[in-house]
Design a protein around this motif. Structure first.
Motif, PDB file in Angstrom:
ATOM      1  N   PRO A   1       0.826  -1.203   0.000  1.00  0.00           N
ATOM      2  CA  PRO A   1       0.000   0.000   0.000  1.00  0.00           C
ATOM      3  C   PRO A   1       0.866   1.261   0.000  1.00  0.00           C
ATOM      4  CG  PRO A   1      -0.165  -1.152   2.099  1.00  0.00           C
ATOM      5  CD  PRO A   1       0.675  -1.992   1.199  1.00  0.00           C
ATOM      6  N   ASN A   2       0.324   2.320  -0.572  1.00  0.00           N
ATOM      7  CA  ASN A   2       0.988   3.631  -0.637  1.00  0.00           C
ATOM      8  C   ASN A   2       2.249   3.644  -1.495  1.00  0.00           C
ATOM      9  OD1 ASN A   2      -0.978   4.699   1.156  1.00  0.00           O
ATOM     10  ND2 ASN A   2       0.179   3.853   2.869  1.00  0.00           N
ATOM     11  N   ILE A   3       2.380   2.705  -2.403  1.00  0.00           N
ATOM     12  CA  ILE A   3       3.528   2.676  -3.308  1.00  0.00           C
ATOM     13  C   ILE A   3       3.274   3.674  -4.437  1.00  0.00           C
ATOM     14  CG2 ILE A   3       2.635   0.813  -4.773  1.00  0.00           C
ATOM     15  CD1 ILE A   3       5.491  -0.313  -4.889  1.00  0.00           C
ATOM     16  N   SER A   4       4.333   4.326  -4.898  1.00  0.00           N
ATOM     17  CA  SER A   4       4.190   5.266  -6.013  1.00  0.00           C
ATOM     18  C   SER A   4       4.204   4.497  -7.331  1.00  0.00           C
ATOM     19  CB  SER A   4       5.331   6.280  -6.002  1.00  0.00           C
ATOM     20  OG  SER A   4       6.543   5.663  -6.396  1.00  0.00           O
ATOM     21  N   GLN A   5       3.768   5.159  -8.398  1.00  0.00           N
ATOM     22  CA  GLN A   5       3.784   4.515  -9.710  1.00  0.00           C
ATOM     23  C   GLN A   5       5.210   4.171 -10.132  1.00  0.00           C
ATOM     24  OE1 GLN A   5       0.020   6.932 -11.517  1.00  0.00           O
ATOM     25  NE2 GLN A   5       1.435   6.109 -12.976  1.00  0.00           N
ATOM     26  N   THR A   6       6.147   5.033  -9.809  1.00  0.00           N
ATOM     27  CA  THR A   6       7.548   4.782 -10.151  1.00  0.00           C
ATOM     28  C   THR A   6       8.082   3.570  -9.398  1.00  0.00           C
ATOM     29  OG1 THR A   6       7.873   7.142 -10.543  1.00  0.00           O
ATOM     30  CG2 THR A   6       9.860   5.819 -10.217  1.00  0.00           C
ATOM     31  N   GLU A   7       7.790   3.502  -8.104  1.00  0.00           N
ATOM     32  CA  GLU A   7       8.223   2.355  -7.302  1.00  0.00           C
ATOM     33  C   GLU A   7       7.539   1.074  -7.779  1.00  0.00           C
ATOM     34  OE1 GLU A   7       8.947   4.540  -2.990  1.00  0.00           O
ATOM     35  OE2 GLU A   7       6.921   3.946  -3.567  1.00  0.00           O
TER      36      GLU A   7
ATOM     37  N   ASN B   1       2.002  17.170  -6.295  1.00  0.00           N
ATOM     38  CA  ASN B   1       1.046  16.856  -7.361  1.00  0.00           C
ATOM     39  C   ASN B   1       1.634  15.979  -8.466  1.00  0.00           C
ATOM     40  OD1 ASN B   1       2.627  18.735  -8.621  1.00  0.00           O
ATOM     41  ND2 ASN B   1       0.991  20.179  -9.068  1.00  0.00           N
ATOM     42  N   ARG B   2       2.916  15.631  -8.366  1.00  0.00           N
ATOM     43  CA  ARG B   2       3.491  14.669  -9.320  1.00  0.00           C
ATOM     44  C   ARG B   2       3.242  13.237  -8.857  1.00  0.00           C
ATOM     45  NH1 ARG B   2       9.477  16.147  -8.849  1.00  0.00           N
ATOM     46  NH2 ARG B   2       8.710  16.322  -6.726  1.00  0.00           N
ATOM     47  N   PHE B   3       2.849  13.063  -7.610  1.00  0.00           N
ATOM     48  CA  PHE B   3       2.678  11.760  -6.991  1.00  0.00           C
ATOM     49  C   PHE B   3       1.194  11.400  -6.962  1.00  0.00           C
ATOM     50  CE2 PHE B   3       2.053   9.099  -3.184  1.00  0.00           C
ATOM     51  CZ  PHE B   3       2.960   8.088  -3.444  1.00  0.00           C
ATOM     52  N   HIS B   4       0.871  10.200  -7.423  1.00  0.00           N
ATOM     53  CA  HIS B   4      -0.510   9.702  -7.375  1.00  0.00           C
ATOM     54  C   HIS B   4      -0.643   8.675  -6.271  1.00  0.00           C
ATOM     55  CE1 HIS B   4      -0.789  11.325 -11.494  1.00  0.00           C
ATOM     56  NE2 HIS B   4      -2.062  11.472 -11.176  1.00  0.00           N
ATOM     57  N   GLN B   5      -1.590   8.892  -5.402  1.00  0.00           N
ATOM     58  CA  GLN B   5      -1.930   7.927  -4.358  1.00  0.00           C
ATOM     59  C   GLN B   5      -2.841   6.879  -5.005  1.00  0.00           C
ATOM     60  OE1 GLN B   5      -0.619   8.489  -1.361  1.00  0.00           O
ATOM     61  NE2 GLN B   5      -1.458   6.699  -0.391  1.00  0.00           N
ATOM     62  N   ILE B   6      -2.440   5.628  -4.967  1.00  0.00           N
ATOM     63  CA  ILE B   6      -3.212   4.551  -5.592  1.00  0.00           C
ATOM     64  C   ILE B   6      -3.884   3.752  -4.489  1.00  0.00           C
ATOM     65  CG2 ILE B   6      -3.132   2.575  -7.146  1.00  0.00           C
ATOM     66  CD1 ILE B   6      -0.249   3.685  -7.929  1.00  0.00           C
ATOM     67  N   GLU B   7      -5.198   3.622  -4.588  1.00  0.00           N
ATOM     68  CA  GLU B   7      -5.940   2.845  -3.596  1.00  0.00           C
ATOM     69  C   GLU B   7      -6.763   1.781  -4.291  1.00  0.00           C
ATOM     70  OE1 GLU B   7      -8.286   5.325  -1.060  1.00  0.00           O
ATOM     71  OE2 GLU B   7      -6.580   6.574  -0.495  1.00  0.00           O
ATOM     72  N   ILE B   8      -6.830   0.626  -3.662  1.00  0.00           N
ATOM     73  CA  ILE B   8      -7.662  -0.458  -4.182  1.00  0.00           C
ATOM     74  C   ILE B   8      -9.090  -0.246  -3.694  1.00  0.00           C
ATOM     75  CG2 ILE B   8      -8.031  -2.952  -4.207  1.00  0.00           C
ATOM     76  CD1 ILE B   8      -5.054  -3.314  -3.812  1.00  0.00           C
TER      77      ILE B   8
END
Length: 144
Positions: free
Chosen positions: A47-53, A87-94
């Motif tokens: 959880p809370n991983i960035s798109q780059t990571e 704002n370059r970072f997207h929070q991804i949630e399931i």
């Protein structure tokens, strides 16, 4: 000796292929393509991983991750929100729909793994684990 090595490697590759095929066949019920499924499961475990990571972890390009996430978002499995601090970072949630797929998938993984090892005694599984650990250690020492 060389023929023996080839036979061992051949069997390891066969096990890998058969395991992957069994999982892919069983996971068809989820309706996700393998790359989507792999991404969703990775998000569930990180959880809370960035798109780059995420791209780095999955060993794919950031563009590939972006396309996969867009499809998962369109289908309602994940949401992406811009981080208020960056704002370059997207929070991804399931989403709940995504969580249901993750839960169903975990049952499928467990069942396939159970079938794969059902004919082994605990002692044999321990021994097999030790063999694989030695193989991994040797490869990491030599090539990492």
């Amino acid at each position: 000796m060389e023929q023996s090595n080839e036979a061992v490697i051949g069997k390891m590759m066969c096990v890998h292929r058969l395991h992957r095929r069994a999982l892919e066949k069983q996971l068809q019920v989820t309706g996700l393509y393998p790359a989507q499924h792999r991404t969703l499961m990775h998000l569930a475990n990180n959880p809370n991983i960035s798109q780059t990571e995420l791209a780095k972890s999955l060993e794919v390009t950031t563009a590939t991750v972006a396309v996969t996430l867009k499809k998962l978002e369109q289908d309602g499995y994940v949401t992406r929100k811009v981080d208020s601090a960056d704002n370059r970072f997207h929070q991804i949630e399931i989403t709940e729909k995504g969580k249901q797929i993750v839960e169903e998938s975990e049952h499928i993984f467990s069942n396939v793994n159970q079938v794969m090892l059902q004919d082994f005694a605990e002692q044999e599984k321990e021994q097999l684990l030790q063999f694989f650990e030695r193989i991994c250690d040797g490869l990491q020492k030599e090539f990492s």
